[in-house]
Scaffold this active site. Structure first.
Site, PDB file in Angstrom:
ATOM      1  N   ASP A   1       0.747  -1.160  -0.181  1.00  0.00           N
ATOM      2  CA  ASP A   1       0.231   0.147   0.050  1.00  0.00           C
ATOM      3  C   ASP A   1       0.805   1.206  -0.195  1.00  0.00           C
ATOM      4  O   ASP A   1       2.142   1.249   0.370  1.00  0.00           O
ATOM      5  CB  ASP A   1      -0.737   0.048   1.383  1.00  0.00           C
ATOM      6  CG  ASP A   1      -1.705   1.042   1.291  1.00  0.00           C
ATOM      7  OD1 ASP A   1      -2.332   1.461   0.183  1.00  0.00           O
ATOM      8  OD2 ASP A   1      -2.239   1.633   2.436  1.00  0.00           O
TER       9      ASP A   1
ATOM     10  N   ASP B   1      -1.377  -1.001   6.160  1.00  0.00           N
ATOM     11  CA  ASP B   1      -1.589  -0.456   7.604  1.00  0.00           C
ATOM     12  C   ASP B   1      -2.833  -0.060   7.546  1.00  0.00           C
ATOM     13  O   ASP B   1      -3.396   0.388   8.732  1.00  0.00           O
ATOM     14  CB  ASP B   1      -0.250   0.546   7.946  1.00  0.00           C
ATOM     15  CG  ASP B   1      -1.102   1.858   7.021  1.00  0.00           C
ATOM     16  OD1 ASP B   1      -1.536   1.861   5.999  1.00  0.00           O
ATOM     17  OD2 ASP B   1      -0.624   3.022   7.534  1.00  0.00           O
TER      18      ASP B   1
ATOM     19  N   ASP C   1      -7.193  -2.356   4.037  1.00  0.00           N
ATOM     20  CA  ASP C   1      -6.051  -3.513   3.381  1.00  0.00           C
ATOM     21  C   ASP C   1      -6.407  -4.910   4.358  1.00  0.00           C
ATOM     22  O   ASP C   1      -5.910  -5.829   3.910  1.00  0.00           O
ATOM     23  CB  ASP C   1      -4.775  -2.969   3.928  1.00  0.00           C
ATOM     24  CG  ASP C   1      -4.241  -1.764   3.375  1.00  0.00           C
ATOM     25  OD1 ASP C   1      -4.623  -1.490   2.068  1.00  0.00           O
ATOM     26  OD2 ASP C   1      -3.447  -0.879   3.907  1.00  0.00           O
TER      27      ASP C   1
END
Length: 835
Positions: free
Chosen positions: A525, A724, A728
């Protein structure tokens, strides 16, 4: 963190539990120290800490808070395990002088009904599953049953397939195995002292006499084998009945053989030849081997069950994001709080500042900014006005909204994320497949060797043939006892996880370590993983003839009146650069465009290109700088003084300084790196180009990230996902290995197999090296374990007897078995020095 008196009670929009100013009518303000409710307008002592105002019943509680504020911020709901904010908890109870906080009235009621059940840590008995529930094996998801039981393939207890609820009881198997572990360990310790004492210079058997010692051992070992080990024997029998020999087959044979042999040696020692008698002509027994094996296996089982139980906490953490109630507006205009489960599509709901949006829907009236980071992973709140879509679970920052419910129950985005996580968790493969594959061959081979040894000795062996035959068969099964095999993986994992923790790499389960060594594709990410996760002021570019310090000073002074995170970044950046702030009058915020105000005779405007166009201000003089900054993924805001372009300021979520070298190291380790982010394509591509990332997928929602992982896995890739945010969580759970940044959301950490405590991408490099070292160590341990068996089984069967007249006694077999365990433990300890 500074602590000081708070006199400014103006509204602040950060977080649903944060209180500044007049509370909403249903909010409870508590003294975080003593739990008493406090009227914030009654002149009682207050204190500002970490951007929040705390109120106290008196100076005594305030003094205690100042001394150790971290002790009074949160409490754990003993009923469900949730973390509760002490200062705003609506449900509070004193019991026997102690203070208890609860997330809901339901949890409080359960505690009041049977407080002792929760105070001793066990909780009440679990509720029966609903009729029609299906059960599956956590290691073999293809196994589905309409009733609870054991998996026919591996013997593990089947688990319900439904989503966990916030109030479900503890795992009954974990409670049962924990009890069996403590009892078997307590009985095995004196057995070890009696049986192994002579090896360390403590001849307890000689002191109390061999006959008495043997009966004591029988007395201690019998409950362990005939009661504690019953689940093992049941699984071993299932493995045989289903023709799927596995670890349980080995454990059942090893424990059963050692115990039965020792029982016969105790009750009928006369059938054994003199050559197998020890001091005082007593036949040696191996009760301690049977008992200790059981205790060691229970240690591994309890650790595994606790790890599996934590997978459900990821789903519960997601469910906790949804508010329990919603404020419904009736047809007559009246407002009532109702459980969110009762909300129907078409209902009109009010969402006040600091509250979470109860269900998916759209804005009917009002305007605000919504923190959608749980869905997009992006830190910047999104402005919402009439007609804009709202997602259940997101946080209303600073305005009151009236919304219409459109998707409720299982149809909401949050519910779909929960389902994605649940399915991904159930689809994980077993870690012990290698051991089970070998066991499938090893177990029948050991049994066959024992039978052959018995037959050969019974028919062609010396007198007494039956005793010799029995001893040869027993020696074969004892030396093949799976003590070392059972330790091979857990010992390496235990030491590796401790070593990883020293380096900021937390491993939640052994699967993650095993799989990470095979990963060839890493998905990361952007926000909070590659970047800091918060906006910062990076550029201040004045127009011709404008002083840079003046530009920043007036821009920050104007933005001080805004609660937007970009405004906070500009104000913070101005203070860091020493720019002074002035008073602003006539402050006006224009939704989606910017802000205006005046500093004395200077009219100031700050906003995007659309705002400048509305004011008739050309941005062409700074077009080159604007294009360059936008190309770098920065957010550009123009500043105008008295209708003239004065310059621009740029804000960005900066890349962590450790990211670039970590990306380089990961490339060198053979990983392909893909960035999958909810951010826009321009910003994502700018970051990727700077870091040399192989592939970019932008504007991705949770379903898209999980679909990407499924796509890659379908092509044969072994995929790791690092992230995080709450958004996700499904992807982290679906990946072969999920890696959570420790600075992110708790849900991400619960869904991941590996957590990096420092939020440092270099931790992925360390985790990769640790994984490779651990798997190499496990394979060495298994080689030790099977190697001893491969050498020992023929010796125990008597292969050397025709040539040298040597027959391996059960005592030597047990010593060899112990030596293999020592070798495994010693080899596993080498991981402590892993680089």
């Amino acid at each position: 963190m500074a602590l000081h008196d708070e006199h400014d009670h103006s509204h602040h929009g950060h977080g649903q539990h944060h209180h500044r100013g007049t509370p909403s009518e249903d909010m409870v303000i508590r003294d975080p120290v003593c739990g008493m409710t406090v009227d914030p307008n009654a002149g009682k002592p207050s204190l500002d800490y970490m951007g929040r105002t705390f109120h106290f019943c008196g100076n005594g509680c305030r003094t205690k808070f100042i001394a150790a504020p971290e002790n009074y911020l949160t409490a754990t709901d003993l009923t469900c395990g949730m973390t509760v904010d002490r200062a705003t908890a609506r449900h509070f109870l004193k019991h026997e002088g102690e203070k208890f906080y609860f997330c809901s009235a339901g949890c409080k009621s359960k505690f009041e009904a049977v407080p002792s059940a929760y105070l001793n840590g066990s909780g009440p008995a679990p509720k029966p599953m609903p009729k029609g529930s299906l059960y599956t094996c956590p290691m073999h998801p293809e196994v589905v049953s309409d009733h609870p039981g054991d998996c026919p393939k591996c013997g593990m207890a089947l688990e319900p397939m439904g989503l966990p609820s916030a109030d479900e009881g503890p795992n009954p198997e974990l409670i049962d195995f924990s009890r069996r572990l403590w009892i078997s360990a307590a009985l095995s310790l004196p057995l070890l002292i009696i049986g192994m004492g002579p090896m360390i210079g403590l001849p307890f058997r000689d002191w109390i006499g061999d006959p008495i010692a043997t009966w004591v051992e029988l007395f201690l070992a019998t409950p362990v084998v005939l009661w504690a080990a019953l689940p093992f024997f049941r699984r071993a029998w299932t493995s045989l009945a289903n023709r799927s020999p596995n670890m349980w087959t080995l454990i059942g044979l090893g424990v059963g053989t050692a115990y039965l042999y020792s029982l016969v040696a105790t009750l009928a020692p006369g059938i054994f030849p003199m050559s197998f008698r020890g001091h005082g002509e007593a036949v040696p027994v191996y009760f301690e081997a049977a008992s200790v094996i059981v205790a060691l296996v229970f240690v591994g089982q309890v650790l595994e069950l606790k790890a599996r139980e934590r997978t459900g906490s990821a789903i519960r953490a997601l469910l906790d994001l949804a508010p329990k109630t919603a404020r419904r507006i009736g047809t007559d205009g009246s407002e009532t709080d109702v459980p969110v489960d009762e909300v129907q599509a078409g209902d009109r709901l009010r969402v006040r500042p600091g509250e979470r949006v109860p269900v998916d829907g759209s804005v009917v009236d009002g305007q605000t900014t919504i923190d959608e980071s749980m869905i997009t992973g992006e830190p910047l709140p999104v402005e919402k006005t009439q007609g804009d879509a709202l997602t259940g679970g997101t946080i209303n920052k600073n305005g009151t909204l009236i919304m219409i419910a459109e998707k409720v129950g299982a149809e909401t985005t949050l519910s779909r994320i929960v389902e994605l996580v649940a399915k991904a968790q159930r689809s994980r493969a077993p870690i012990q497949t290698m051991v089970d594959r070998v066991s499938a061959v090893f177990v029948p081979a050991v049994v066959a060797a024992a039978i052959i040894a018995f037959a050969v000795w019974a028919f062609v062996g010396p007198e007494p043939t039956l005793a010799h035959a029995l001893l040869a068969a027993v020696a074969v099964l004892i030396i093949a006892c799976p003590c070392a095999l059972g330790l091979a993986t857990p010992m390496s994992i235990m030491i590796a996880t401790g070593r990883g923790a020293q380096e900021g790499v937390l491993v939640r389960d052994a699967e993650a370590l095993e799989r990470f060594a095979k990963v060839d594709t890493l998905i990361v990410d952007k926000t909070g993983t590659l970047t800091e996760g918060r906006p910062n002021l990076t550029d201040v570019i004045p127009a011709a003839g404008v002083d840079e310090t003046l530009l920043l000073s007036l821009a920050a002074s104007l933005e001080r009146g805004s609660e937007h995170p970009l405004a906070e970044a500009i104000v913070a950046g101005a203070k860091e650069r020493g720019a002074s702030l002035v008073d602003i009058s006539g402050f006006v915020a224009k939704t989606g465009k910017g802000v205006e105000g005046s500093a004395g005779d200077t009219a100031i405007a700050l906003g995007n290109a659309a705002m400048m166009a509305d004011l008739g201000i050309a941005t062409d003089p700074l077009q080159v700088e604007t294009k360059r900054l936008s190309g770098d993924g920065k957010t550009v805001m123009f500043v105008a003084f008295n209708g003239q372009l004065a310059g621009l300021v740029a804000v960005t979520d900066q890349i962590k300084p450790t990211t670039s070298p970590a990306i380089k190291a990961l490339h060198e380790s053979g990983l392909k790196i893909i960035m999958a982010t909810g951010d826009n394509a321009q910003t994502a591509k700018a970051v990727a180009a700077h870091l040399g990332i192989d592939e970019v997928r932008a504007d991705m929602l949770p379903e898209g990230k999980k679909a990407l992982i499924d796509e890659l896995r379908a092509k044969g890739n072994v995929v790791a996902m690092a992230g995080d945010g709450v958004n996700d969580a499904p992807a982290l759970a679906a990946a072969d290995v999920g890696i959570a940044m420790g600075t992110g959301a708790d849900v991400a950490m619960e869904s991941a197999g590996i957590t990096l405590v420092k939020g440092d991408l270099n931790g992925i490099v360390r985790a990769r090296h640790l994984s490779e070292a651990t798997i190499r160590n496990i394979k060495q341990n298994l080689a030790f374990a099977f190697g001893y068996n491969a050498l020992g089984v023929p010796l125990a069967a008597g292969i050397l007897y025709p040539v040298f007249g040597l027959l391996l006694s059960p005592m030597i077999a047990a010593a060899a078995m112990s030596l293999s365990s020592v070798s495994v433990i010693a080899n596993a300890l080498r991981l402590r020095q892993a680089k």
